[in-house]
Each structure stands twice: as structure tokens, then as C-alpha cells.
Design an enzyme around this catalytic site. Structure first.
Site, short mmCIF file in Angstrom:
data_model
loop_
_atom_site.label_atom_id
_atom_site.label_comp_id
_atom_site.label_asym_id
_atom_site.label_seq_id
_atom_site.Cartn_x
_atom_site.Cartn_y
_atom_site.Cartn_z
CB ILE A 191 49.96 11.15 57.29
CG1 ILE A 191 49.59 9.06 58.39
CG2 ILE A 191 48.72 11.50 56.49
CD1 ILE A 191 48.47 10.05 59.86
CB ALA A 223 45.03 10.44 57.58
CD GLU A 265 43.92 1.77 58.96
OE1 GLU A 265 42.61 1.02 58.85
OE2 GLU A 265 44.13 2.04 57.70
CB THR A 306 36.81 9.66 68.52
OG1 THR A 306 36.14 8.95 69.15
CG2 THR A 306 38.48 9.10 69.08
CG ASP A 307 32.34 9.52 71.77
OD1 ASP A 307 33.45 9.25 70.28
OD2 ASP A 307 31.53 10.06 71.37
CD GLU A 308 34.75 5.20 68.94
OE1 GLU A 308 35.78 3.50 69.41
OE2 GLU A 308 33.94 5.21 68.61
CE1 TYR A 332 39.89 5.35 65.54
CE2 TYR A 332 37.93 5.21 67.11
CZ TYR A 332 38.24 6.46 66.31
OH TYR A 332 38.15 7.18 66.17
CE LYS A 392 41.77 10.17 66.24
NZ LYS A 392 42.11 10.33 64.89
CG ASN A 425 29.18 7.10 67.59
OD1 ASN A 425 29.93 7.43 68.11
ND2 ASN A 425 29.43 5.58 66.63
CG LEU A 435 24.72 0.60 63.71
CD1 LEU A 435 24.80 -0.43 63.42
CD2 LEU A 435 24.21 1.19 64.79
CE1 TYR A 493 28.90 -6.66 65.69
CE2 TYR A 493 29.31 -4.32 66.14
CZ TYR A 493 29.70 -5.71 65.19
OH TYR A 493 30.20 -5.19 63.97
CG ASN A 536 24.15 0.46 69.16
OD1 ASN A 536 24.29 2.19 69.06
ND2 ASN A 536 25.03 0.45 68.71
P1 NAD Z 1 36.85 6.84 57.05
O1 NAD Z 1 37.67 5.52 58.12
O2 NAD Z 1 36.29 7.12 56.54
O3 NAD Z 1 38.35 7.72 56.73
C1 NAD Z 1 40.24 7.43 56.79
C2 NAD Z 1 40.99 8.58 55.19
O4 NAD Z 1 42.13 8.00 56.12
C3 NAD Z 1 40.79 7.35 54.21
O5 NAD Z 1 40.44 8.46 53.31
C4 NAD Z 1 41.48 6.37 53.89
O6 NAD Z 1 42.22 6.21 52.91
C5 NAD Z 1 42.54 7.85 54.79
N1 NAD Z 1 44.26 6.67 56.15
C6 NAD Z 1 44.24 6.27 56.41
N2 NAD Z 1 45.30 5.54 56.80
C7 NAD Z 1 46.28 6.91 56.22
C8 NAD Z 1 47.65 7.14 56.10
N3 NAD Z 1 48.63 6.24 56.68
N4 NAD Z 1 47.51 8.70 55.17
C9 NAD Z 1 47.26 9.45 54.23
N5 NAD Z 1 45.80 8.45 54.27
C10 NAD Z 1 45.54 7.28 54.79
O7 NAD Z 1 37.30 7.94 58.69
P2 NAD Z 1 36.38 9.21 59.23
O8 NAD Z 1 34.87 8.24 59.45
O9 NAD Z 1 35.85 9.81 57.79
O10 NAD Z 1 37.32 9.48 59.91
C11 NAD Z 1 38.06 10.60 60.07
C12 NAD Z 1 38.53 10.81 61.63
O11 NAD Z 1 37.58 11.38 62.55
C13 NAD Z 1 39.45 9.73 62.11
O12 NAD Z 1 40.64 10.63 62.64
C14 NAD Z 1 38.52 9.68 62.96
O13 NAD Z 1 39.12 8.54 64.20
C15 NAD Z 1 37.88 11.01 63.91
N6 NAD Z 1 36.64 10.13 64.27
C16 NAD Z 1 35.40 10.07 63.20
C17 NAD Z 1 33.85 9.52 63.91
C18 NAD Z 1 33.09 8.83 63.10
O14 NAD Z 1 31.93 8.94 63.32
N7 NAD Z 1 33.01 8.33 61.46
C19 NAD Z 1 34.28 9.82 65.16
C20 NAD Z 1 34.27 10.21 65.86
C21 NAD Z 1 36.16 10.55 65.33
P1 TYD Z 2 29.77 1.85 64.54
O1 TYD Z 2 29.17 2.36 63.57
O2 TYD Z 2 31.30 0.38 64.45
O3 TYD Z 2 30.48 2.82 65.75
P2 TYD Z 2 31.71 3.09 67.11
O4 TYD Z 2 31.99 1.87 67.43
O5 TYD Z 2 32.59 4.00 66.74
O6 TYD Z 2 30.33 3.61 67.74
O7 TYD Z 2 29.06 1.22 65.13
C1 TYD Z 2 27.87 2.04 66.23
C2 TYD Z 2 27.41 1.23 66.61
O8 TYD Z 2 26.56 0.62 66.71
C3 TYD Z 2 28.33 0.64 68.40
O9 TYD Z 2 27.38 0.37 69.52
C4 TYD Z 2 28.65 -1.46 68.09
C5 TYD Z 2 26.82 -0.99 67.55
N1 TYD Z 2 27.55 -2.03 65.72
C6 TYD Z 2 26.42 -2.83 65.55
O10 TYD Z 2 25.53 -3.16 66.50
N2 TYD Z 2 26.28 -4.13 64.86
C7 TYD Z 2 27.05 -3.77 63.20
O11 TYD Z 2 26.79 -4.57 62.48
C8 TYD Z 2 28.08 -2.26 63.65
C9 TYD Z 2 28.82 -2.27 62.90
C10 TYD Z 2 28.02 -1.90 64.92
#
Ligand code: NAD
Ligand code: TYD
Length: 355
Positions: free
Chosen positions: A61, A83, A85, A132-134, A158, A162, A187, A198, A215, A257
Site C-alpha cells: 500500500i 492493511a 501491522e 481500533t478501540d486501542e 501499534y 493507528k 478485539n 490470543l 500475561y 482474558n
Molecule cells: P492481520 O494482521 O490479520 O492482516 C493484515 C493484512 O495486511 C495481512 O494480509 C498483511 O499481509 C497485509 N499488509 C500488511 N502490510 C501491508 C502493506 N504494506 N501493504 C499491503 N498489505 C499489507 O490484521 P487484521 O487482524 O485482519 O486487522 C485488519 C485491520 O483491522 C487492521 O487495520 C487492524 O488495525 C484493524 N483491527 C483489527 C482488530 C483485531 O482484533 N484483529 C481489532 C481492531 C482493529
Molecule cells: P491480543 O490478541 O494480542 O490483542 P490486543 O493486544 O490487541 O488486545 O491480546 C488480547 C489480550 O490477551 C491482551 O490483553 C493481551 C493478552 N494476551 C495474553 O495474555 N497472552 C498472550 O499470549 C497473548 C498473545 C495475549
């Protein structure tokens, strides 16, 4: 919504969204742009409904000419930006890629959309940013839930990256009139989630009889959202949300958790009678700056668009565990990558004495 570009569509939520979109919008053609980092995999895009309406482009991107070409040549009217990290622990051990993809990458997409779309007028086009809510920081036990107007207070690299991307998206709305939408969600969990987060981490470790790392005291609270509910919320905001507006999306639950881990263990025990997976739970040193509690107030999306989550945590976790059990090939392919083993060593070996 005729021609949709999904960034990060080979990741967890993005791939669920591509599926959801192909099912819900029978007239839409979908392009996925994904760099296939460690978190992205074409395994996540197998068995798409109506695959002839989907095209995969392998790319970054941050590549402005590439993104501009896709927007122009595919006549993209809707860009849905996943997309990123996404793993907090990785952002602590190495924040640079978070700034590059989440901040510079989002900026690049905004610039591409602004220039490629401006000539013909923005019309009904839409740039939807998934966040994200973070970004709101950490709640105390009795603080009210995050609302869309809660001040930003990110605490991990992170979350800060965001937050920066959200600010850029809003700036493009106010400055250039780019028709944006933002969703901030809690999440997610569900099928196709990379097993560093997790829920899938615990499922896979429990299945192989390995220690389940908790954790700190394990009493941190998250608001767990089933991924399909999230995908539907995004679609509704794109279809009917007000341009420039932000919508919070949450799962309406507040387990610790430890609760989540114990619930997963109980489901796995039922699947393998005689086993007691909770005996594998180990308390390990905490994550630095660990946010204590998140809680989302999603009144706005509920009252304006009629969205609310359909899955409660118990049913969502059961479906998720069953999906991982039913898809051992996916799990094997994803966890066989050397980068996954390296990550487990890097993040957990330092905590090993306590596992
Ligand atoms: P993920 O880590 O599973 O996937 C991220 C994807 O982005 C991967 O396919 C990766 O290859 C791609 N990517 C990374 N860098 C890229 C780049 N430079 N160019 C093109 N593609 C790239 O992420 P996810 O959990 O599916 O999260 C998706 C979105 O939702 C993110 O923006 C994240 O911040 C947001 N989000 C996720 C959660 C969650 O619980 N997973 C919660 C709140 C918000
Ligand atoms: P995670 O799935 O990494 O999401 P986020 O940090 O974005 O909330 O973690 C969810 C919760 O679980 C968070 O409070 C951290 C905790 N956690 C553990 O206790 N052990 C683990 O191995 C991981 C990956 C997360």
C-alpha cells in the site's frame, strides 16, 4: 458499490470481509491488494464464493504508482482499508514497520484516492478506514465505555500508529472533501485469525498440549467481537454511514482474558472427553504498557444504522474453536511458516522461566 478495492484482504478480517462482500453484494467486483507479510496468506482466500468476481494483486500500500493504477484502471468506487501491522507485542519489539505501513501506507492510499478520484468528482465514492478501540487508551474498572468523541490516548506503538492514521483520514475529509468513513472496533476473533493473537494462539497451544501463556494477572478486559459481525458493521457504514463520520463497533461483552481462555479450554475439553486443558494455563510476565480494559459504546451505529452484534461470546467462541478443529490443513500451513516459530521464540522465550 461496483468496484471495490480491499487492502489487506489476505489477512484475518480482510479475508472474512472479502467473503462477506462477495456474498452480500452480488453486483460487486472485488480487488484485494496485499503485500503477503507474515500475517497475510492466499490460504485465507481459498474457496471464495463467486471467485471470478475477485482479483488478487500482490503489492504494498506504500507503492503510490501501483495504488493509483489500480484505482484508475479498475475504476474503483469503494476502497476498504484493512492493511496494517496489527500485533501489539510485535510493535513493542519492533515499531518501525508499524509507522511505515499504518501511517505512511494510509497516507499513500489517501493521496492516491484524492488524486485519482478528484478528476471525475468524488460522487458516491467512498474511502473506508478500519481502525481500533486501542486509539482511546486504557479504561479503569468503572470508567464509561469509549464513545466516538472520547479523546485519543494511545499507549502502544501499534495504537499510536493507528491513531495517526485515523487523524490523517479525518484531515482528508475536512481539507479535501474526500468522502471517508471510519470504524473503530474492539478485539475480533473468528476463523482465519493468525495464531499470534490470543484466541487462536490458545486454541493451537492447547491442542498440542503446550503451556497457555497469560500475561500478568490475566484480569485485563477486552470487548470481544465476532469477525462476521464486524464485517457486517463495516458494510452497513459504507452503505449508509454519514461521510466523515466515525462509528464504534463492539461485541457487547466484558470478560477477563482468563475467562476467555477458560471458556476455550471448556469447549476443547468437551471435544476431547477426559482432558483438562485449563491445567496448561501459566501466568507469565506482563506486556509493557498493557492496556487494562477496553469497552465500546456502539450506540451510534445501533441507532443510526440498526447494527448490533448477532453473536454472543459463548456461541462465537464455540464456532471459532470448531472452525480451527475442522481446518487442520489451514492451521498446519500457517503455523509451519518458519516466521511463526521464530515469533513464538522471540516473544515467549524471554518469558520462558515463568511458563
Ligand atoms: P492481520 O494482521 O490479520 O492482516 C493484515 C493484512 O495486511 C495481512 O494480509 C498483511 O499481509 C497485509 N499488509 C500488511 N502490510 C501491508 C502493506 N504494506 N501493504 C499491503 N498489505 C499489507 O490484521 P487484521 O487482524 O485482519 O486487522 C485488519 C485491520 O483491522 C487492521 O487495520 C487492524 O488495525 C484493524 N483491527 C483489527 C482488530 C483485531 O482484533 N484483529 C481489532 C481492531 C482493529
Ligand atoms: P491480543 O490478541 O494480542 O490483542 P490486543 O493486544 O490487541 O488486545 O491480546 C488480547 C489480550 O490477551 C491482551 O490483553 C493481551 C493478552 N494476551 C495474553 O495474555 N497472552 C498472550 O499470549 C497473548 C498473545 C495475549
Amino acid at each position: 458499490m461496483h468496484n471495490v478495492l480491499v487492502t489487506g484482504g489476505a489477512g484475518f478480517i480482510g479475508s472474512n470481509f472479502v467473503r462477506h462482500l462477495l456474498r452480500s453484494e452480488p453486483g460487486a467486483r472485488v480487488v484485494t491488494l496485499d503485500a503477503l507479510t507474515y500475517a497475510g496468506s492466499l490460504e485465507n482466500l481459498k474457496d471464495l464464493p463467486d471467485p471470478e468476481r475477485h482479483t488478487f494483486v500482490h503489492g504494498d500500500i506504500c507503492d503510490l504508482p501501483l495504488v493509483t493504477t489500480i484505482l484508475r484502471e479498475r475504476d474503483i468506487d469503494t476502497l476498504v482499508h484493512f492493511a496494517a501491522e496489527t500485533h501489539v507485542d510485535r510493535s513493542i519489539l519492533g515499531p518501525a514497520p508499524f509507522i511505515q505501513t499504518n501511517v505512511v501506507g494510509t497516507f499513500t492510499l489517501l493521496e492516491a484516492a484524492r488524486t485519482a478520484w478528484a478528476a471525475a468528482g468524488y460522487g458516491t465514492r467512498r474511502f473506508h478506514h478500519v481502525s481500533t478501540d486501542e486509539v482511546f487508551g486504557s479504561l479503569g474498572p468503572s470508567d464509561p465505555a469509549f464513545r466516538e468523541d472520547t479523546p485519543y490516548a494511545p499507549r502502544s506503538p501499534y495504537a499510536a500508529s493507528k491513531a495517526a492514521s485515523d487523524h490523517l483520514v479525518r484531515a482528508y475529509f475536512h481539507t479535501y472533501g474526500l468522502p471517508v468513513g471510519i470504524t473503530n472496533c474492539s478485539n475480533n476473533y473468528g476463523p482465519y485469525q493468525f495464531p499470534e493473537k490470543l484466541v487462536p494462539l490458545i486454541i493451537l497451544k492447547a491442542l498440542s498440549g503446550k503451556p497457555l501463556p497469560v500475561y500478568g494477572d490475566g484480569l485485563q478486559v477486552r470487548d470481544w467481537l465476532y469477525v462476521e459481525d464486524h464485517c457486517e458493521a463495516i458494510l452497513q457504514v459504507i452503505r449508509g454511514g454519514r461521510p466523515g463520520e466515525t462509528y464504534n463497533v463492539g461485541g457487547n461483552n466484558q470478560p477477563t482474558n482468563l475467562d476467555v481462555i477458560q471458556q476455550v479450554c471448556v469447549i476443547l475439553d468437551e471435544k476431547n472427553p477426559g482432558t483438562r486443558h485449563a491445567e496448561l494455563i501459566r501466568m507469565v510476565p506482563d506486556r509493557p504498557g498493557h492496556d487494562r480494559r477496553y469497552d465500546m459504546d456502539f450506540t451510534r451505529i445501533r441507532t443510526e444504522l440498526g447494527w448490533q452484534p448477532r453473536h454472543d461470546l459463548a456461541s462465537g467462541l464455540r464456532t471459532t474453536v470448531e472452525w480451527y478443529l475442522a481446518n487442520p490443513e489451514w492451521t498446519a500451513a500457517i503455523s509451519a511458516q518458519p516466521a511463526y516459530g521464530e515469533w513464538l521464540e522471540r516473544n515467549y522465550d524471554q518469558r520462558e522461566g515463568n511458563i
